[in-house]
Design an enzyme around this catalytic site. Sequence first.
Site, PDB file in Angstrom:
ATOM      1  CG  ASP A  72      50.356  63.869  44.756  1.00  0.00           C
ATOM      2  OD1 ASP A  72      49.737  63.217  45.317  1.00  0.00           O
ATOM      3  OD2 ASP A  72      50.486  64.553  45.721  1.00  0.00           O
ATOM      4  CG  HIS A 142      50.718  71.422  48.314  1.00  0.00           C
ATOM      5  ND1 HIS A 142      51.678  71.720  49.595  1.00  0.00           N
ATOM      6  CD2 HIS A 142      49.647  70.970  48.790  1.00  0.00           C
ATOM      7  CE1 HIS A 142      51.750  70.314  50.525  1.00  0.00           C
ATOM      8  NE2 HIS A 142      50.827  69.607  50.078  1.00  0.00           N
TER       9      HIS A 142
HETATM   10  C1  GLP Z   1      50.988  65.955  50.621  1.00  0.00           C
HETATM   11  C2  GLP Z   1      49.851  65.467  49.795  1.00  0.00           C
HETATM   12  C3  GLP Z   1      48.306  66.024  49.044  1.00  0.00           C
HETATM   13  C4  GLP Z   1      47.561  66.249  50.871  1.00  0.00           C
HETATM   14  C5  GLP Z   1      48.730  67.628  51.459  1.00  0.00           C
HETATM   15  C6  GLP Z   1      47.777  67.414  52.954  1.00  0.00           C
HETATM   16  O1  GLP Z   1      51.875  67.207  50.420  1.00  0.00           O
HETATM   17  N1  GLP Z   1      50.600  65.512  48.521  1.00  0.00           N
HETATM   18  O2  GLP Z   1      47.845  65.544  48.379  1.00  0.00           O
HETATM   19  O3  GLP Z   1      46.983  66.977  50.641  1.00  0.00           O
HETATM   20  O4  GLP Z   1      50.295  66.739  51.635  1.00  0.00           O
HETATM   21  O5  GLP Z   1      48.411  66.543  53.526  1.00  0.00           O
HETATM   22  P1  GLP Z   1      48.123  66.098  54.645  1.00  0.00           P
HETATM   23  O6  GLP Z   1      46.459  65.845  55.270  1.00  0.00           O
HETATM   24  O7  GLP Z   1      49.093  65.148  55.903  1.00  0.00           O
HETATM   25  O8  GLP Z   1      47.409  67.272  55.466  1.00  0.00           O
END
Ligand code: GLP
Length: 242
Positions: A72, A142
């Site tokens: 993404d 998500h």
């Molecule tokens: C973002 C990304 C995801 C990721 C999520 C969790 O929104 N689009 O792909 O898994 O955040 O992020 P973090 O690892 O910083 O908790």
Amino acid sequence: MKIRNINISYFKNLNDANEYAFELFRRELDTLKEKNFCLATGSTPVDLYKLFVKSFNEKQTTWKNITSFNLDEYIGLEPNNKFSFRYFMDSNLFNYIDIQKENINFLSGTSNPEQEIVRYEKEMDKAGPFDITLLGVGKNGHIAFNEPGTPRESKTHIIDLTDSTIKANEIYFDNPNDMPRQGITMGIDSIISRSKKIILIAFGESKREALEALISNKVNMNYPITYLLEHNDVEVITDIKL
Ligand code: GLP
């Protein structure tokens, strides 16, 4: 713990968790065959990417036969914007390994969205299945930027980010108001149907609700992580005792 085809491995220590995830990738990096990876951003994979770089520096692994796709990108951010996901990947991984630049595939947050969606789906078709897909998970369940309510059959699309995601990610921006309110993301179907193996890493108590939804063993569109219940080879690596 095993739920359907999802193997959940608990690690008390994050280094051990990352070493375990690294080992799953290392097997693929060991072969001379061409491999296709789908990669994630976020704070969670940072230490795993350090292990990739370390292993490359020690000449244990090479990325010269690897093609990568990222999940993404933020709408409106150029690749050289220091808050973009492309910049994150360059500065945490790609700049330090021998992956060939033309084998790095990324969604553009600044191109015409309709054309970009068609282009990315076509590139993924051309490249064939992902040997490994690495996922993180949001607090609200998500995966990539597929927010709660995203349908199972979704392909690459534009999405309005939820307040939960904005709150979680705006801390990475110098000015929280600069965080884009939209993302462009592979869809649920793009991920589930194209991935041979999925590795999801979830660290920290804030991810508990998402993992609990997963182990409840019911597909629920309000927790997109639960779509993984429909995949036949998933490894979840976590430090949360469930
Ligand atoms: C973002 C990304 C995801 C990721 C999520 C969790 O929104 N689009 O792909 O898994 O955040 O992020 P973090 O690892 O910083 O908790």
